[in-house]
Design an enzyme around this catalytic site. Structure first.
Site, PDB file in Angstrom:
ATOM      1  N   ALA A   1      54.063  51.868  53.544  1.00 42.71           N
ATOM      2  CA  ALA A   1      53.687  52.016  54.959  1.00 42.71           C
ATOM      3  C   ALA A   1      54.848  52.441  55.848  1.00 42.71           C
ATOM      4  O   ALA A   1      54.699  53.335  56.693  1.00 42.71           O
ATOM      5  CB  ALA A   1      53.082  50.702  55.453  1.00 42.71           C
TER       6      ALA A   1
ATOM      7  N   ASN B   1      55.622  44.072  46.092  1.00 47.27           N
ATOM      8  CA  ASN B   1      55.320  43.325  44.868  1.00 47.27           C
ATOM      9  C   ASN B   1      56.550  43.282  43.964  1.00 47.27           C
ATOM     10  O   ASN B   1      56.923  42.242  43.430  1.00 47.27           O
ATOM     11  CB  ASN B   1      54.153  43.986  44.130  1.00 47.27           C
ATOM     12  CG  ASN B   1      52.828  43.733  44.813  1.00 47.27           C
ATOM     13  OD1 ASN B   1      52.290  42.635  44.754  1.00 47.27           O
ATOM     14  ND2 ASN B   1      52.294  44.748  45.489  1.00 47.27           N
TER      15      ASN B   1
ATOM     16  N   LYS C   1      43.951  47.806  48.525  1.00 48.42           N
ATOM     17  CA  LYS C   1      44.274  47.837  47.097  1.00 48.42           C
ATOM     18  C   LYS C   1      44.067  46.445  46.518  1.00 48.42           C
ATOM     19  O   LYS C   1      44.869  45.547  46.743  1.00 48.42           O
ATOM     20  CB  LYS C   1      45.707  48.313  46.900  1.00 48.42           C
ATOM     21  CG  LYS C   1      45.885  49.796  47.226  1.00 48.42           C
ATOM     22  CD  LYS C   1      47.323  50.264  47.110  1.00 48.42           C
ATOM     23  CE  LYS C   1      47.419  51.779  47.284  1.00 48.42           C
ATOM     24  NZ  LYS C   1      48.814  52.252  47.403  1.00 48.42           N
TER      25      LYS C   1
ATOM     26  N   LYS D   1      47.862  48.945  39.929  1.00 44.45           N
ATOM     27  CA  LYS D   1      49.305  49.224  39.956  1.00 44.45           C
ATOM     28  C   LYS D   1      50.094  48.055  40.542  1.00 44.45           C
ATOM     29  O   LYS D   1      51.277  47.877  40.250  1.00 44.45           O
ATOM     30  CB  LYS D   1      49.600  50.536  40.670  1.00 44.45           C
ATOM     31  CG  LYS D   1      49.325  50.563  42.177  1.00 44.45           C
ATOM     32  CD  LYS D   1      50.447  50.014  43.014  1.00 44.45           C
ATOM     33  CE  LYS D   1      50.104  49.974  44.478  1.00 44.45           C
ATOM     34  NZ  LYS D   1      51.034  49.132  45.268  1.00 44.45           N
TER      35      LYS D   1
ATOM     36  N   PHE E   1      40.395  38.726  52.302  1.00 47.65           N
ATOM     37  CA  PHE E   1      39.684  38.411  53.545  1.00 47.65           C
ATOM     38  C   PHE E   1      38.427  39.265  53.758  1.00 47.65           C
ATOM     39  O   PHE E   1      37.734  39.116  54.767  1.00 47.65           O
ATOM     40  CB  PHE E   1      40.618  38.607  54.748  1.00 47.65           C
ATOM     41  CG  PHE E   1      41.913  37.842  54.639  1.00 47.65           C
ATOM     42  CD1 PHE E   1      41.898  36.470  54.419  1.00 47.65           C
ATOM     43  CD2 PHE E   1      43.134  38.480  54.736  1.00 47.65           C
ATOM     44  CE1 PHE E   1      43.086  35.748  54.312  1.00 47.65           C
ATOM     45  CE2 PHE E   1      44.326  37.780  54.636  1.00 47.65           C
ATOM     46  CZ  PHE E   1      44.304  36.407  54.424  1.00 47.65           C
TER      47      PHE E   1
ATOM     48  N   ASN F   1      50.987  45.892  57.874  1.00 49.57           N
ATOM     49  CA  ASN F   1      51.994  46.926  57.693  1.00 49.57           C
ATOM     50  C   ASN F   1      51.341  48.306  57.499  1.00 49.57           C
ATOM     51  O   ASN F   1      51.647  49.273  58.223  1.00 49.57           O
ATOM     52  CB  ASN F   1      52.792  46.513  56.438  1.00 49.57           C
ATOM     53  CG  ASN F   1      54.082  47.250  56.239  1.00 49.57           C
ATOM     54  OD1 ASN F   1      54.397  47.645  55.123  1.00 49.57           O
ATOM     55  ND2 ASN F   1      54.851  47.429  57.286  1.00 49.57           N
ATOM     56  N   TRP F   2      50.382  48.389  56.602  1.00 49.77           N
ATOM     57  CA  TRP F   2      49.693  49.667  56.340  1.00 49.77           C
ATOM     58  C   TRP F   2      48.671  49.960  57.429  1.00 49.77           C
ATOM     59  O   TRP F   2      48.520  51.094  57.873  1.00 49.77           O
ATOM     60  CB  TRP F   2      49.049  49.602  54.956  1.00 49.77           C
ATOM     61  CG  TRP F   2      48.424  50.855  54.403  1.00 49.77           C
ATOM     62  CD1 TRP F   2      47.303  50.899  53.631  1.00 49.77           C
ATOM     63  CD2 TRP F   2      48.889  52.227  54.492  1.00 49.77           C
ATOM     64  NE1 TRP F   2      47.036  52.198  53.256  1.00 49.77           N
ATOM     65  CE2 TRP F   2      47.994  53.028  53.776  1.00 49.77           C
ATOM     66  CE3 TRP F   2      49.960  52.844  55.136  1.00 49.77           C
ATOM     67  CZ2 TRP F   2      48.127  54.411  53.670  1.00 49.77           C
ATOM     68  CZ3 TRP F   2      50.095  54.228  55.032  1.00 49.77           C
ATOM     69  CH2 TRP F   2      49.191  54.981  54.306  1.00 49.77           C
ATOM     70  N   GLY F   3      47.972  48.915  57.862  1.00 52.31           N
ATOM     71  CA  GLY F   3      46.981  49.105  58.925  1.00 52.31           C
ATOM     72  C   GLY F   3      47.614  49.711  60.169  1.00 52.31           C
ATOM     73  O   GLY F   3      47.067  50.641  60.788  1.00 52.31           O
TER      74      GLY F   3
ATOM     75  N   LYS G   1      51.120  40.288  53.020  1.00 52.30           N
ATOM     76  CA  LYS G   1      50.519  39.635  51.856  1.00 52.30           C
ATOM     77  C   LYS G   1      50.725  40.456  50.590  1.00 52.30           C
ATOM     78  O   LYS G   1      50.476  41.661  50.583  1.00 52.30           O
ATOM     79  CB  LYS G   1      49.001  39.461  52.064  1.00 52.30           C
ATOM     80  CG  LYS G   1      48.637  38.691  53.301  1.00 52.30           C
ATOM     81  CD  LYS G   1      48.693  37.206  53.060  1.00 52.30           C
ATOM     82  CE  LYS G   1      48.259  36.445  54.297  1.00 52.30           C
ATOM     83  NZ  LYS G   1      49.019  35.245  54.558  1.00 52.30           N
TER      84      LYS G   1
END
Ligand SMILES: NC(=O)c1ccc[n+]([C@@H]2O[C@H](COP(=O)([O-])OP(=O)(O)OC[C@H]3O[C@@H](n4cnc5c(N)ncnc54)[C@H](O)[C@@H]3O)[C@@H](O)[C@H]2O)c1
Ligand SMILES: O=P(O)(O)OC[C@H](O)CO
Length: 321
Positions: free
Chosen positions: A153, A242, A120, A204, A97, A13-15, A268
């Protein structure tokens, strides 16, 4: 300076959101090579390879659906091929990973390459806490900066205004990454205290799990804010994954792992695992009693502690005694 080649190591998602920014930025600058490799953990999506979908439709339909990636972002399934020749490495994968991936990449890292971690999380080691940037630095022998901020993201991919921080031991390298990633709506400050930036970004996520518990248990904003601080904490405790999963955990009778699989479609969670790593460190250092929020999140996630006891754990904070 010869044009620098960039590789984004990760495509979740962020990548994918950061690859969208980087792809646009390199097109507009002659300081970077025009093609950006993006390493993709290969998956089969309805009979097609994810890399093939990204390279033909220019969309990561699994992890960032609804957002087109620039055509100069090239999905590559083989990490050794993806990083070969890269001057700038942008690490953005779930932290569990990273060790294996670095081992695979190591023989193919270009001498003089520099990196930045957007990951993170933390790792736990016999001596205590290990930062993810330290793992990358040690395994690949490269200078490594970090980038952390209140950066959900999908909102970044929507080009909504936000701020973020690069922590860089080497200021010049931090500024190079700022040039690579800053946009009018993604504003970057470079600071030298890299470790603090990274720790705030990692810890966080545990607090966000606590915030989700508060929401699931039906407590009000005062209770939730008791575990909330500055920008990223606020963002993650209202809009993040989260928090969302932790709330569903309270109201659904399902496990966190089940909810992660059901609700996140392969994305994840970092909070539960980070709480486990922090817990082990606190135990080793006999500091469990000093961090009731971190400890109670860990116990609910991994030791079957009833989430209804969550607030009673917080009522016994050493600062209140
Ligand atoms: N999503 C956000 O809003 C956001 C924002 C800021 C920071 N971050 C951080 O960025 C990091 C990466 O998160 P993300 O959101 O890009 O990923 P994600 O959670 O959306 O996706 C999971 C990624 O892991 C990959 N994966 C699955 N199994 C794997 C394996 N065995 N080996 C390697 N990769 C595997 C998947 O292909 C996918 O790309 C995390 O540390 C996260 O905390 C996320
Ligand atoms: O969705 P989360 O909870 O992983 O949080 C995403 C980002 O870290 C918020 O800055």
């Amino acid at each position: 300076m010869p044009a620098k080649k960039v590789c984004v190591v990760g495509s979740g998602n962020w990548g994918s959101a950061i690859a969208k920014i980087i792809g646009e930025n390199v097109k507009a600058s002659n300081r970077f090579q025009p093609l950006v490799n993006m390493w993709v953990y290969e998956e089969n999506i309805s009979g097609r390879k994810l890399t093939e979908i990204i390279n033909t439709e220019h969309e990561n339909v699994k992890y960032l659906p609804g957002h087109k990636l620039p055509k100069n972002v090239i999905a590559v399934a083989d990490v050794t091929e993806a990083v070969t020749g890269a001057d700038f490495l942008v690490f953005v994968i779930p932290h569990q990973f990273i060790r294996k991936l670095c081992d695979q990449m190591k023989p193919h890292i270009k001498p003089g390459a520099i990196g930045i971690s957007l990951i993170k999380g933390i790792d736990e080691s016999p001596t205590g806490l290990t930062l993810i940037s330290d793992i990358i630095r040690e395994k690949l022998d490269i200078d490594i900066s970090v980038l952390m901020g209140a950066n959900i993201a999908s909102e970044v991919a929507d080009n909504n205004f936000c701020e973020t921080t690069i922590g860089a031991c080497n200021e010049r390298n931090g500024l190079l990454f700022k040039e690579l990633m800053q946009t009018p709506n993604f504003r970057i400050t470079v600071v030298s205290d890299s470790n603090t930036v990274e720790l705030c970004g990692a810890l966080k996520n545990i607090v966000a799990i606590g915030a989700g518990f508060c929401d699931g248990l039906g407590f009000g904003d005062n209770t939730k804010a008791a575990s909330c601080g500055i920008a990223d904490l606020i963002t993650t405790c209202y809009g993040g994954r989260n928090r969302r999963i932790a709330e569903a955990f309270v109201t659904s009778n399902k496990s966190i792992a089940e909810l992660e699989a059901e609700m996140l479609n392969g994305q994840k969670l970092q909070g539960p695992q980070t709480s486990a790593e922090v817990y082990k460190i606190l135990e080793k250092k006999s500091m469990v009693n000093k961090f009731p929020l971190f400890v109670s999140v860990y116990q609910v996630c991994f030791e079957g502690k009833d989430v209804k006891c969550f607030i009673s754990c917080l009522q016994n904070h050493p600062q209140h005694m």
